[in-house]
Design a protein around this motif. Sequence first.
Motif, PDB file in Angstrom:
ATOM      1  N   ASP A  66       0.831  -1.210   0.000  1.00 18.58           N
ATOM      2  CA  ASP A  66       0.000   0.000   0.000  1.00 18.58           C
ATOM      3  C   ASP A  66       0.866   1.261   0.000  1.00 18.58           C
ATOM      4  OD1 ASP A  66      -2.303  -1.517   0.019  1.00 18.58           O
ATOM      5  OD2 ASP A  66      -2.610  -1.361   2.189  1.00 18.58           O
ATOM      6  N   PHE A  86      -6.483  -6.764  -7.666  1.00 18.48           N
ATOM      7  CA  PHE A  86      -7.882  -6.359  -7.779  1.00 18.48           C
ATOM      8  C   PHE A  86      -8.642  -6.586  -6.468  1.00 18.48           C
ATOM      9  CE2 PHE A  86      -6.314  -6.253 -11.964  1.00 18.48           C
ATOM     10  CZ  PHE A  86      -7.087  -5.312 -12.631  1.00 18.48           C
ATOM     11  N   GLU A  87      -9.914  -6.180  -6.469  1.00 18.35           N
ATOM     12  CA  GLU A  87     -10.663  -6.132  -5.210  1.00 18.35           C
ATOM     13  C   GLU A  87     -10.995  -7.501  -4.636  1.00 18.35           C
ATOM     14  OE1 GLU A  87     -13.401  -2.204  -5.423  1.00 18.35           O
ATOM     15  OE2 GLU A  87     -13.720  -3.657  -7.052  1.00 18.35           O
ATOM     16  N   GLU A  88     -11.332  -8.452  -5.512  1.00 21.42           N
ATOM     17  CA  GLU A  88     -11.770  -9.743  -4.987  1.00 21.42           C
ATOM     18  C   GLU A  88     -11.645 -10.824  -6.052  1.00 21.42           C
ATOM     19  OE1 GLU A  88     -15.692  -8.809  -3.738  1.00 21.42           O
ATOM     20  OE2 GLU A  88     -16.493  -8.656  -5.777  1.00 21.42           O
ATOM     21  N   LYS A  96     -11.109 -11.356  -0.600  1.00 23.87           N
ATOM     22  CA  LYS A  96     -10.700  -9.973  -0.812  1.00 23.87           C
ATOM     23  C   LYS A  96      -9.254  -9.912  -1.287  1.00 23.87           C
ATOM     24  CE  LYS A  96     -10.119  -5.585   1.696  1.00 23.87           C
ATOM     25  NZ  LYS A  96     -10.547  -4.766   0.555  1.00 23.87           N
ATOM     26  N   SER A  99      -7.022  -4.602  -3.691  1.00 24.51           N
ATOM     27  CA  SER A  99      -7.854  -3.448  -4.050  1.00 24.51           C
ATOM     28  C   SER A  99      -7.052  -2.263  -4.583  1.00 24.51           C
ATOM     29  CB  SER A  99      -8.721  -3.008  -2.857  1.00 24.51           C
ATOM     30  OG  SER A  99      -9.625  -4.032  -2.496  1.00 24.51           O
ATOM     31  N   PRO A 102     -10.109  -1.534  -9.129  1.00 22.52           N
ATOM     32  CA  PRO A 102     -11.437  -2.114  -8.955  1.00 22.52           C
ATOM     33  C   PRO A 102     -11.677  -3.254  -9.948  1.00 22.52           C
ATOM     34  CG  PRO A 102     -11.611  -0.081 -10.224  1.00 22.52           C
ATOM     35  CD  PRO A 102     -10.163  -0.213  -9.816  1.00 22.52           C
ATOM     36  N   ARG A 104     -12.993  -7.784 -10.374  1.00 24.75           N
ATOM     37  CA  ARG A 104     -13.087  -9.125  -9.787  1.00 24.75           C
ATOM     38  C   ARG A 104     -12.332 -10.129 -10.649  1.00 24.75           C
ATOM     39  NH1 ARG A 104     -18.693 -11.923  -7.748  1.00 24.75           N
ATOM     40  NH2 ARG A 104     -18.377 -10.365  -6.108  1.00 24.75           N
TER      41      ARG A 104
END
Length: 202
Positions: A66, A86-88, A96, A99, A102, A104
């Motif tokens: 991060d 990515f998010e999930e 999860k 992120s 954005p 899936r």
Amino acid sequence: MIAIIDYGMGNLRSVQKGLEKVGYNGFITSDPEQVVSAKAVILPGVGAFADAMENLRESKLIPAIDQVIEQGKPFMGICLGYQLMFEESEEGGLHKGLSIFPGRVRRLPPGLKVPHMGWNQLTIRQASPLLEGVPSQSEFYFVHSYYVDPADPSLIIATADYGFDFCAIAGRDHIFGAQFHPEKSSDLGLKILQNFGRQVEQ
């Protein structure tokens, strides 16, 4: 120096050797402080999404990633590392991700041979410094059973066709992800690693 994150799930040495071939020093590390202090970071990966996220959590590497992103340093995910951005993911339930972008990670559609393994062409959808000197329809080496479905179409840099078009490279600014393995994709794969290394110099 380019940090190659070791979280127990990657072809680390092959990525390091690929960087060396194009004149860049990559060092393999699982130390969050070394990741943060690097000039650029590569997140490789082979294996299951949930296991990878758990390993990153246990190694306390997620806050380091991060911080690298917040600092605007060049960052690249490869294969599973790309999906983790990515998010999930739907792999083995819903899990999860980091992120950074954005979207899936989805299972390849029914009726297709899984995994998608071998050489496949890229269709370049927008210009990117990662693809400088790489012609559209060039071939790269893929091994994957899941694909990334970005929520923001502007992230799509290149697609590949495996019964349907999927996002093979996503990116924005100095952040990139590739579903294929550049380190296993001959001269043009090395060209992509070289182009990533050049981001450190800018």
